[in-house]
Scaffold this motif. Structure first.
Motif, short mmCIF file in Angstrom:
data_model
loop_
_atom_site.label_atom_id
_atom_site.label_comp_id
_atom_site.label_asym_id
_atom_site.label_seq_id
_atom_site.Cartn_x
_atom_site.Cartn_y
_atom_site.Cartn_z
N ARG A 139 6.84 7.82 11.11
CA ARG A 139 7.98 7.77 11.96
C ARG A 139 9.22 7.56 11.11
O ARG A 139 9.74 7.04 11.88
N LEU A 140 8.83 6.53 10.23
CA LEU A 140 9.73 5.46 10.10
C LEU A 140 9.75 6.07 7.89
O LEU A 140 9.33 5.61 7.44
N PRO A 141 9.72 7.28 7.60
CA PRO A 141 9.93 7.38 6.45
C PRO A 141 10.81 6.38 5.60
O PRO A 141 10.13 6.50 4.71
N THR A 142 11.89 6.30 5.65
CA THR A 142 12.21 5.19 4.71
C THR A 142 11.19 3.52 4.79
O THR A 142 11.26 3.41 3.35
N LEU A 143 10.76 3.76 5.34
CA LEU A 143 10.31 1.82 5.40
C LEU A 143 9.04 2.64 4.49
O LEU A 143 8.10 1.89 3.22
N SER A 144 8.51 3.62 4.57
CA SER A 144 7.18 4.34 4.01
C SER A 144 7.01 4.12 2.69
O SER A 144 6.28 4.55 1.63
N ARG A 145 8.53 4.89 2.29
CA ARG A 145 9.28 4.83 0.63
C ARG A 145 8.79 4.02 -0.13
O ARG A 145 8.45 4.26 -1.21
N TYR A 146 8.87 2.37 0.55
CA TYR A 146 8.64 1.30 -0.41
C TYR A 146 7.02 0.73 0.27
O TYR A 146 6.71 -0.10 -0.57
N LEU A 147 6.94 0.96 1.25
CA LEU A 147 6.04 0.19 2.12
C LEU A 147 4.12 0.90 0.60
O LEU A 147 3.30 0.29 0.69
N ILE A 148 4.15 2.63 0.96
CA ILE A 148 3.21 3.05 0.38
C ILE A 148 2.72 2.61 -1.01
O ILE A 148 1.70 2.85 -1.24
N PRO A 149 3.84 2.33 -1.60
CA PRO A 149 3.94 2.21 -3.32
C PRO A 149 3.26 0.65 -3.29
O PRO A 149 2.18 -0.13 -4.06
N LEU A 150 3.39 -0.48 -2.44
CA LEU A 150 3.38 -1.59 -2.33
C LEU A 150 2.01 -1.13 -2.21
O LEU A 150 1.09 -2.31 -2.77
N LEU A 151 1.15 -0.49 -1.14
CA LEU A 151 0.16 -0.41 -0.25
C LEU A 151 -0.70 -0.19 -1.94
O LEU A 151 -2.04 -0.37 -1.81
N SER A 152 -0.61 0.91 -2.05
CA SER A 152 -1.89 1.48 -3.33
C SER A 152 -1.32 0.67 -4.58
O SER A 152 -2.92 0.22 -4.76
N ILE A 153 -0.74 -0.88 -4.77
CA ILE A 153 -0.83 -1.73 -5.49
C ILE A 153 -1.53 -2.24 -5.43
O ILE A 153 -2.83 -2.99 -5.94
N LEU A 154 -1.76 -2.89 -3.75
CA LEU A 154 -2.53 -3.60 -3.93
C LEU A 154 -4.01 -2.81 -4.20
O LEU A 154 -4.75 -3.78 -3.67
N ASN A 155 -4.13 -1.87 -3.25
CA ASN A 155 -5.44 -1.26 -3.73
C ASN A 155 -5.94 -0.92 -4.61
O ASN A 155 -7.11 -0.70 -4.60
N THR A 156 -5.18 -1.38 -5.79
CA THR A 156 -5.75 -1.33 -7.25
C THR A 156 -6.52 -2.64 -7.60
O THR A 156 -6.93 -3.31 -8.46
N VAL A 157 -5.99 -3.57 -6.52
CA VAL A 157 -6.42 -5.14 -7.43
C VAL A 157 -7.97 -4.68 -6.81
O VAL A 157 -8.15 -4.87 -6.00
N PRO A 158 -8.61 -5.78 -7.84
CA PRO A 158 -10.39 -5.75 -7.40
C PRO A 158 -10.73 -7.01 -6.03
O PRO A 158 -10.09 -7.50 -6.19
N GLY A 159 -12.08 -5.95 -5.22
CA GLY A 159 -12.19 -6.52 -4.23
C GLY A 159 -12.89 -8.58 -4.41
O GLY A 159 -11.83 -9.12 -3.97
N ILE A 160 -13.08 -8.80 -5.49
CA ILE A 160 -14.25 -9.98 -5.46
C ILE A 160 -12.65 -10.59 -6.08
O ILE A 160 -12.48 -12.34 -5.92
N VAL A 161 -11.32 -10.69 -6.33
CA VAL A 161 -9.73 -11.30 -6.28
C VAL A 161 -9.62 -11.46 -5.11
O VAL A 161 -8.90 -12.49 -5.01
N PHE A 162 -10.16 -10.38 -4.14
CA PHE A 162 -8.59 -10.33 -3.69
C PHE A 162 -9.34 -11.05 -2.05
O PHE A 162 -9.11 -12.54 -1.82
#
Length: 92
Positions: free
Chosen positions: A39-62
């Protein structure tokens, strides 16, 4: 031998409980965040790439970073696994 078996079964039950709680929390977070971002595509444009970067962090480090803030508690694992369970729901 019986005590060992009971200990293993108890640990498996605790692990299963943590897993179910984490998947449920991750599903709810991913669902609501996905609906909100759709519902907020402008926020999605910035948040989805940030969450994708967070997804690449290994679980043990997180989990290690969370350990600094929360200590050695079940909340540390529940928070980390819930966040990792959220990503597939959010991406889809």
């Amino acid at each position: 031998m019986n005590e060992l078996l009971l200990s293993i079964l108890r640990a498996a039950a605790v692990h299963t409980g943590y897993t179910l709680v984490c998947v449920a929390i991750g599903f709810v977070l991913g669902l609501f965040l996905g609906i909100g971002l759709s519902r907020l595509p402008t926020l999605s444009r910035y948040l989805i790439p940030l969450l994708s970067i967070l997804n690449t962090v290994p679980g043990i480090v997180f989990i290690g970073v969370l350990y600094i803030f929360t200590g050695m508690t079940p909340a540390t694992v529940i928070i980390a696994l819930s966040i990792y369970a959220m990503f597939p729901v959010l991406k889809n």
